[in-house]
Structures are given as structure tokens and as C-alpha cells.
Scaffold this motif. Structure first.
Motif, PDB file in Angstrom:
ATOM      1  N   VAL A   1       3.918  -3.007  -8.282  1.00 56.31           N
ATOM      2  CA  VAL A   1       4.360  -3.166  -6.901  1.00 56.31           C
ATOM      3  C   VAL A   1       4.355  -4.631  -6.479  1.00 56.31           C
ATOM      4  O   VAL A   1       5.303  -5.107  -5.865  1.00 56.31           O
ATOM      5  CB  VAL A   1       3.504  -2.308  -5.947  1.00 56.31           C
ATOM      6  N   SER A   2       3.293  -5.361  -6.809  1.00 57.13           N
ATOM      7  CA  SER A   2       3.248  -6.765  -6.393  1.00 57.13           C
ATOM      8  C   SER A   2       4.355  -7.565  -7.073  1.00 57.13           C
ATOM      9  O   SER A   2       4.973  -8.433  -6.449  1.00 57.13           O
ATOM     10  CB  SER A   2       1.881  -7.389  -6.654  1.00 57.13           C
TER      11      SER A   2
ATOM     12  N   GLN B   1       2.367   1.519  -3.478  1.00 60.47           N
ATOM     13  CA  GLN B   1       1.315   1.810  -4.460  1.00 60.47           C
ATOM     14  C   GLN B   1       0.866   3.260  -4.357  1.00 60.47           C
ATOM     15  O   GLN B   1       0.715   3.937  -5.370  1.00 60.47           O
ATOM     16  CB  GLN B   1       0.144   0.862  -4.257  1.00 60.47           C
TER      17      GLN B   1
ATOM     18  N   ASN C   1       0.819  -1.213   0.000  1.00 63.20           N
ATOM     19  CA  ASN C   1       0.000   0.000   0.000  1.00 63.20           C
ATOM     20  C   ASN C   1       0.852   1.262   0.000  1.00 63.20           C
ATOM     21  O   ASN C   1       0.530   2.230  -0.696  1.00 63.20           O
ATOM     22  CB  ASN C   1      -0.949   0.007   1.202  1.00 63.20           C
TER      23      ASN C   1
ATOM     24  N   ARG D   1      -4.522   2.508 -10.672  1.00 61.13           N
ATOM     25  CA  ARG D   1      -4.482   1.667  -9.474  1.00 61.13           C
ATOM     26  C   ARG D   1      -4.077   0.241  -9.851  1.00 61.13           C
ATOM     27  O   ARG D   1      -3.214  -0.359  -9.210  1.00 61.13           O
ATOM     28  CB  ARG D   1      -5.830   1.687  -8.758  1.00 61.13           C
TER      29      ARG D   1
ATOM     30  N   SER E   1      -0.379   0.194 -10.890  1.00 60.84           N
ATOM     31  CA  SER E   1       0.524   0.286  -9.743  1.00 60.84           C
ATOM     32  C   SER E   1       0.498  -1.001  -8.922  1.00 60.84           C
ATOM     33  O   SER E   1       1.526  -1.438  -8.409  1.00 60.84           O
ATOM     34  CB  SER E   1       0.201   1.506  -8.880  1.00 60.84           C
ATOM     35  N   THR E   2      -0.656  -1.646  -8.824  1.00 57.83           N
ATOM     36  CA  THR E   2      -0.743  -2.936  -8.122  1.00 57.83           C
ATOM     37  C   THR E   2       0.110  -3.978  -8.830  1.00 57.83           C
ATOM     38  O   THR E   2       0.855  -4.731  -8.190  1.00 57.83           O
ATOM     39  CB  THR E   2      -2.210  -3.427  -8.044  1.00 57.83           C
TER      40      THR E   2
END
Length: 191
Positions: free
Chosen positions: A150-151, A124, A121, A143, A146-147
Motif C-alpha cells: 500500500v505505501s 491496508q 489504513n 500486516r 500489506s503496508t
């Protein structure tokens, strides 16, 4: 006298944190008791309870300190320049090396996945607030993007930690940047 108390307080908190991390490397947070934690830290329970309400509170405090450190790292860099992005990633990886045992423990299966979710979070939010979005008007697209980024990066970092950090932070930051920027096109080139 107050300096002595501050030093004692810092020492107590540090020993409790180290003891909890040590226990978490062996078993899940739900299997740990405050009594066991205090025995490992060689601190009595009343002292423990002057600092924390329970061992979950202690874990949350450890996670919050790391989250604050990561926010400080991220806010000290601009994310619009690729080289700056690589340097930021490299610095984060160096921070992980400095806190190797803590990250190995907090990102393993014995710990509640809230730490990993919290780190995701933070990263992100940073991406969404500072990165030049591809679709300026489509917040859900940004969103999801970015998820995805980042993941992927967190799982690469987890694998790197599990491989005993066999690559340098610089090499890893370059790989993560290459994966992020070129993604699936790299696979096509290697066929």
C-alpha cells in the motif's frame, strides 16, 4: 421550503469545501483561519459554525467523504483476481482524476499527513481482509506485506499526481500491478 433549505445547505457546504481546498493549496491548515475561509467562500461566520465547529472539522469531513467513497469503490471489487485488481486500481485512479485538485491538495506538504495515513489504513484493511494471504497463520507478516504494498502504491500515485497525471489510469494500474506482483524481479530483468 425544505428543498430550498437542503439546496442552500448543500451549496454552503460545497463552497466551504472548495474554499478550504483552495486555501490548503497555498498554505498549511494551521495557518488558515475561519475568518479567512468565510471571506473566501463569501459566507458569514455564523453560517459556517452552523455546519462545522472549526476548519479542522471541515477538513475532517472532506477526508471522511473521500474515505467513504474509497471504501465503496474497494468493496465493489474482488481482489483475488489479478485482472479485477487492475480494474479496481484503474477505477480508483479515474476517481482521483475526477477529484484531481482535491487529491493534489490533500496529499501535499501543507496538509496534515492524517489523510494519507487514513487512505493507507483503508487500503491496508481491505488487503488484509480480502486478499488471499501468503502466510495464513502469520498476521504480522500479512500486516507488513500489506503496508509495503500500500505505501508503495500510494507513493507511486502521489508521484503520478505530481507529474500531472502524465500516464493514463489504465497504464498506471498496469504498472502498479506489475510492481506489486513482480517487484524486485523487474529490476533484475532490466540489468
Amino acid at each position: 421550503m425544505s428543498q430550498k433549505l437542503d439546496r442552500r445547505k448543500k451549496y454552503t457546504r460545497r463552497v466551504l469545501k472548495e474554499s478550504l481546498i483552495s486555501l490548503l493549496s497555498e498554505k498549511s491548515i494551521s495557518s488558515i483561519t475561519v475568518k479567512e475561509l468565510c471571506e473566501k467562500a463569501d459566507i458569514n461566520r455564523s453560517t459556517f459554525y452552523t455546519h462545522y465547529s472549526d476548519h479542522y472539522d471541515l477538513l475532517e469531513q472532506i477526508e471522511e467523504e473521500i474515505a467513504q467513497d474509497l471504501r465503496a469503490y474497494l468493496s465493489s471489487y474482488q481482489f483475488t483476481i489479478e485482472e479485477e485488481s487492475k480494474l479496481m486500481t484503474q477505477k480508483l485512479l479515474e476517481y482521483i482524476i475526477e477529484n484531481k485538485h482535491t487529491f493534489q491538495t490533500l496529499l501535499n506538504q501543507n496538509v496534515d499527513p492524517t489523510f494519507e495515513k487514513r487512505m493507507m489504513n483503508i487500503a491496508q484493511q481491505f488487503l488484509m481482509n480480502n486478499w488471499m494471504p501468503i502466510n495464513k497463520g502469520d498476521e504480522s507478516y500479512n500486516r507488513y506485506l500489506s503496508t509495503f504494498i500500500v505505501s508503495g502504491a500510494i507513493n507511486v500515485i502521489k508521484d503520478w499526481i505530481n507529474q500531472d497525471m502524465n500516464q493514463s489510469p489504465k497504464e498506471m494500474s498496469e504498472m502498479i500491478s506489475q510492481f506489486t506482483n513482480n517487484g524486485l524481479s523487474i529490476m533484475g530483468e532490466n540489468r
